[in-house]
Design a protein around this motif. Structure first.
Motif, PDB file in Angstrom:
ATOM      1  N   ILE A  29       9.449  37.282  52.875  1.00  0.00           N
ATOM      2  CA  ILE A  29       9.342  36.377  54.029  1.00  0.00           C
ATOM      3  C   ILE A  29       9.551  34.918  53.602  1.00  0.00           C
ATOM      4  N   THR A  30       8.999  34.548  52.458  1.00  0.00           N
ATOM      5  CA  THR A  30       9.103  33.139  52.040  1.00  0.00           C
ATOM      6  C   THR A  30      10.322  32.878  51.155  1.00  0.00           C
ATOM      7  N   GLY A  31      10.980  33.929  50.698  1.00  0.00           N
ATOM      8  CA  GLY A  31      12.182  33.722  49.869  1.00  0.00           C
ATOM      9  C   GLY A  31      13.284  34.709  50.206  1.00  0.00           C
ATOM     10  N   PRO A  32      13.680  34.750  51.489  1.00  0.00           N
ATOM     11  CA  PRO A  32      14.656  35.763  51.915  1.00  0.00           C
ATOM     12  C   PRO A  32      16.044  35.525  51.314  1.00  0.00           C
ATOM     13  N   SER A  33      16.722  36.612  50.902  1.00  0.00           N
ATOM     14  CA  SER A  33      18.050  36.403  50.314  1.00  0.00           C
ATOM     15  C   SER A  33      19.086  37.428  50.764  1.00  0.00           C
ATOM     16  N   ILE A  34      18.658  38.436  51.521  1.00  0.00           N
ATOM     17  CA  ILE A  34      19.602  39.493  51.916  1.00  0.00           C
ATOM     18  C   ILE A  34      20.772  38.969  52.788  1.00  0.00           C
ATOM     19  N   PRO A  35      20.503  38.182  53.844  1.00  0.00           N
ATOM     20  CA  PRO A  35      21.634  37.724  54.663  1.00  0.00           C
ATOM     21  C   PRO A  35      22.680  36.950  53.857  1.00  0.00           C
ATOM     22  N   MET A  36      22.217  36.146  52.905  1.00  0.00           N
ATOM     23  CA  MET A  36      23.145  35.373  52.086  1.00  0.00           C
ATOM     24  C   MET A  36      24.052  36.293  51.267  1.00  0.00           C
ATOM     25  N   MET A  37      23.461  37.341  50.698  1.00  0.00           N
ATOM     26  CA  MET A  37      24.245  38.266  49.869  1.00  0.00           C
ATOM     27  C   MET A  37      25.299  39.009  50.683  1.00  0.00           C
ATOM     28  N   PHE A  38      25.009  39.234  51.977  1.00  0.00           N
ATOM     29  CA  PHE A  38      25.965  39.926  52.839  1.00  0.00           C
ATOM     30  C   PHE A  38      26.808  38.944  53.661  1.00  0.00           C
ATOM     31  N   THR A  51      26.066  36.773  56.048  1.00  0.00           N
ATOM     32  CA  THR A  51      25.874  36.628  57.494  1.00  0.00           C
ATOM     33  C   THR A  51      24.744  35.648  57.806  1.00  0.00           C
ATOM     34  N   ASN A  52      24.949  34.918  58.858  1.00  0.00           N
ATOM     35  CA  ASN A  52      23.885  34.044  59.330  1.00  0.00           C
ATOM     36  C   ASN A  52      23.831  34.105  60.852  1.00  0.00           C
ATOM     37  N   GLU A  53      24.239  35.252  61.352  1.00  0.00           N
ATOM     38  CA  GLU A  53      24.251  35.477  62.786  1.00  0.00           C
ATOM     39  C   GLU A  53      22.820  35.458  63.317  1.00  0.00           C
ATOM     40  N   LYS A  54      22.642  34.934  64.498  1.00  0.00           N
ATOM     41  CA  LYS A  54      21.284  34.954  65.069  1.00  0.00           C
ATOM     42  C   LYS A  54      21.066  36.281  65.794  1.00  0.00           C
ATOM     43  N   PRO A  55      19.964  36.976  65.467  1.00  0.00           N
ATOM     44  CA  PRO A  55      19.703  38.264  66.141  1.00  0.00           C
ATOM     45  C   PRO A  55      19.424  38.064  67.627  1.00  0.00           C
ATOM     46  N   ILE A  56      19.801  39.065  68.417  1.00  0.00           N
ATOM     47  CA  ILE A  56      19.555  38.992  69.854  1.00  0.00           C
ATOM     48  C   ILE A  56      18.230  39.690  70.155  1.00  0.00           C
ATOM     49  N   GLY A  57      17.373  39.000  70.888  1.00  0.00           N
ATOM     50  CA  GLY A  57      16.066  39.574  71.215  1.00  0.00           C
ATOM     51  C   GLY A  57      15.897  39.718  72.712  1.00  0.00           C
ATOM     52  N   GLY A  58      15.104  40.698  73.105  1.00  0.00           N
ATOM     53  CA  GLY A  58      14.811  40.898  74.523  1.00  0.00           C
ATOM     54  C   GLY A  58      13.430  41.485  74.660  1.00  0.00           C
ATOM     55  N   LYS A  72      21.179  52.509  36.313  1.00  0.00           N
ATOM     56  CA  LYS A  72      21.374  51.351  35.438  1.00  0.00           C
ATOM     57  C   LYS A  72      22.483  50.492  36.013  1.00  0.00           C
ATOM     58  N   ILE A  73      22.208  49.215  36.105  1.00  0.00           N
ATOM     59  CA  ILE A  73      23.194  48.286  36.658  1.00  0.00           C
ATOM     60  C   ILE A  73      23.499  47.233  35.589  1.00  0.00           C
ATOM     61  N   PRO A  74      24.765  47.001  35.292  1.00  0.00           N
ATOM     62  CA  PRO A  74      25.091  46.050  34.225  1.00  0.00           C
ATOM     63  C   PRO A  74      24.852  44.605  34.638  1.00  0.00           C
ATOM     64  N   ILE A  75      24.730  43.743  33.652  1.00  0.00           N
ATOM     65  CA  ILE A  75      24.773  42.319  33.957  1.00  0.00           C
ATOM     66  C   ILE A  75      26.260  41.988  34.045  1.00  0.00           C
ATOM     67  N   ASP A  76      26.654  41.503  35.216  1.00  0.00           N
ATOM     68  CA  ASP A  76      28.080  41.359  35.469  1.00  0.00           C
ATOM     69  C   ASP A  76      28.301  40.089  36.296  1.00  0.00           C
ATOM     70  N   PRO A  77      29.092  39.152  35.762  1.00  0.00           N
ATOM     71  CA  PRO A  77      29.342  37.911  36.511  1.00  0.00           C
ATOM     72  C   PRO A  77      29.924  38.168  37.897  1.00  0.00           C
ATOM     73  N   LYS A  78      30.569  39.337  38.058  1.00  0.00           N
ATOM     74  CA  LYS A  78      31.132  39.665  39.388  1.00  0.00           C
ATOM     75  C   LYS A  78      30.010  39.816  40.412  1.00  0.00           C
ATOM     76  N   ILE A  79      28.853  40.360  39.955  1.00  0.00           N
ATOM     77  CA  ILE A  79      27.723  40.552  40.885  1.00  0.00           C
ATOM     78  C   ILE A  79      27.235  39.200  41.403  1.00  0.00           C
ATOM     79  N   GLU A 127      29.194  34.551  47.266  1.00  0.00           N
ATOM     80  CA  GLU A 127      30.232  34.545  48.301  1.00  0.00           C
ATOM     81  C   GLU A 127      29.844  35.357  49.533  1.00  0.00           C
ATOM     82  N   GLY A 128      28.684  36.034  49.459  1.00  0.00           N
ATOM     83  CA  GLY A 128      28.257  36.869  50.589  1.00  0.00           C
ATOM     84  C   GLY A 128      29.060  38.146  50.713  1.00  0.00           C
TER      85      GLY A 128
END
Ligand code: ADP
Ligand code: MG
Length: 258
Positions: free
Chosen positions: A63-72, A74-81, A225-232, A238-239
């Motif tokens: 909650i205080t350090g969200p990072s998922i939207p940045m990685m994907f 997107t910064n779209e605002k969710p629609i609420g009802g 196992k996930i490598p350390i990879d500059p591509k990641i 770049e999202g």
């Protein structure tokens, strides 16, 4: 006043049950430590599952350090009802929800005390309209705090994946996560070792950057196992994390077997 609050809590609990009944498998991804790559691992697993034709959601509970939207990207605002809030959908169809999508400015800081954070977790669980999903992944903040407690007390998780880097110190972190999960009756599925190795760009040789094998001693299987990879890190910036190609078949098999 008291009965009103009790009524609200009852409605919230019913909403959580109703939303979660439509989800196939609910898996949390966590670690006692920040910066070991929990969000990267969550994103890569979600992307892999989506590529195998599964319907996937990610609830970013940092909650205080969200990072998922940045990685994907997107910064779209969710629609609420009145019936709830719709998650945002990524390029490859992964549904995501995060505090950063709900802030007026995604760089705004969330400076909250524990009870408010717990409240936000409950609201996310009760209000997000995931609909039917094969998998819902929960990207946890570091440590064993209010978020983890609220999540594990509010819903029945199918399992918990521990992320670590193969440093000696990381083993104690795995131990902490395991004792919390055991206390709260959540099944530990295994350890995902991030930044596990590097590949020499010239000869393809595997370089064990942080040494080898420390987490093995914890008696919990290493499931990926996930490598350390500059591509990641580049794709994160770049999202475009969904574009990273990696075989996570071992984790896939475990999740499918739940
Ligand atoms: N395997 C990796 N290879 C290269 N960079 C990585 C890797 N895992 C993580 N990173 C980098 O470290 C940063 C922090 O990772 P993140 O997943 O946000 O950590 P956490 O969620 O545990 O705090 C990422 O933004 C990414 O740039
Ligand atoms: Mg994170």
């Amino acid at each position: 006043m008291v009965s009103n609050l009790q009524e609200q809590m009852k409605v919230q609990k019913m909403n959580i049950e109703e939303r979660m009944s439509k989800i196939g498998k609910k898996v949390a991804i966590g670690s006692g430590k920040g910066g070991v790559g929990k969000s990267v691992v969550t994103s890569l697993i979600a992307s892999y599952l989506a590529k195998q034709g599964k319907t996937v959601g990610i609830l970013d509970l940092d909650i205080t350090g969200p990072s998922i939207p940045m990685m994907f990207g997107t910064n779209e605002k969710p629609i609420g009802g009145s019936s709830g809030i719709m998650p945002v959908v990524t390029e490859r169809g992964i549904k995501i929800m995060s505090m950063s999508l709900l802030l007026p400015n995604n760089e705004d800081a969330v400076i909250w005390r524990g009870p408010m954070i717990s409240g936000a977790v409950s609201q996310f669980l009760a209000d997000i309209i995931w609909d039917e999903l094969d998998y819902l992944l929960f990207d946890l903040p570091p440590g064993t705090s209010d978020v983890q407690l609220t999540l594990m007390q509010s819903i029945k998780l199918d399992g918990f994946l521990v992320v670590t880097s193969p440093q000696i110190l990381a083993a104690t972190i795995v131990k902490k996560a395991i004792s919390m999960a055991e206390e709260l009756n959540v099944k530990i599925l295994g350890v995902v070792e991030n930044m596990s190795y590097a590949l020499c760009p010239d000869c393809g040789k595997i370089i064990n950057v942080f040494g080898n094998g420390e987490v093995n001693k914890m008696g919990v299987p290493i499931v990926g196992k996930i490598p350390i990879d500059p591509k990641i890190s580049k794709l994160c910036d770049e999202g475009k994390i969904e574009e990273y190609e990696i075989d996570l078949g071992g984790i896939y098999d475990i999740l499918e077997g739940l």
